[in-house]
Scaffold this active site. Sequence first.
Site: not given
Length: 379
Positions: A101, A189
């Site tokens: 992530y 993101e």
Amino acid sequence: MDLLEYQGKQLFGRHGLAVSDGKAVTTVDEAVAAADEIGYPVVVKAQVLIGGRGKAGGVKLADNTEQAREHAANILGLDIKGHIVRTLWIEHASDIATEYYASVLLDRSEKKPLVMFSTEGGVDIEEVAENTPDKLIRRNVDALEGLTREEAVAIATDGGADSDVIEGVADALMALYEVWIEEDASLTEINPLIVTPDREVKALDAKVSLDANALFRHPENADLSDKENQDPIERAAAEQGVQYVKLDGNIGILGNGAGLVMSTLDVVAQAGGEPANFLDAGGGSDAEKVKQAVSLILANDAVKAVLFNIFGGITRCDEVANGLVAAFKDLEPDVPFVVRLDGTNDVKGREILEQADLPNVHPAKTMLEAAQKVVELAR
Ligand code: GDP
Ligand code: MN
């Protein structure tokens, strides 16, 4: 301004982040044609502005034409948490060894950019932050320096990335930071940022929010907004240059100046009501602008009563009153209005309203009184 995954990936690609090529389509036949052309296996992905598409059945792998057709047919039109799928993104499926992530956002309390990285990718990152916060590494960056190579390498290393992909993860973080800073994004993101079995680091998903107020610096990004899926009233307001945000309640709000409108929302909430919108008529609201604003507010069927809260400065209360009278003639609203006029030419403004003798218009002296009145009328 939130971007769809495939639009975010296009921005990523422009800044050197590895993404899979693919095609955005809107029909089953187009999806099948794109999948045949790209080559199997492909992944068929719902393009909606909401996360958790995978769990909702909006992301499916297809090994052949039949499966591509079946998945495209199932996903198009699917309702994912209130978002109807109208566009699909088809890309060649990637093999995944590991899911990480990564994100960049503004840390308002530190007044600095914040880079986050975790080896617990692919899952809900809020859960990681909540349950295993030490698995989510957070580093503030000096906005003037930018993210340096050393910092990026340190984030990847300290975050626990596999040692053979430290450089690749650092490259991805630097590219992600570059997108954030150069495109005036408020969020970039990647979840998951994958490592393939060939040890390539690649963005499998993209979540990007751009600062709409900086769009003048990026005219090429202006048409990235998801107009088709945007709320129709918000879209109309944006086209007219009116600051309007739709909310969930039933009390229409109009004020002049963002600060006054925000406090009006608060006071209405305090009085037990629920605002249906934020609308800032701006400074120097003339009659025409007021009329335009009223028609935006009334376009929302949920509205049961409207509160006008005007503090005259540059804006003159008599102009606003004239606008309201004109709006009533044109639009003949069937919901009550509570009007509080204070400041420049307020006496004249109230006189205009009184003379016009509009049905269903209730004057109020103070903001609190106005809020209480409108809450009562909305019931
Ligand atoms: P989200 O659920 O909205 O976050 O959508 P994602 O784009 O993150 O996809 C959800 C999940 O689908 C990912 O975490 C992956 O596990 C899986 N997935 C997506 N694309 C591929 C792919 O190309 N290959 C494989 N094997 N899995 C994929
Ligand atoms: Mn994802």
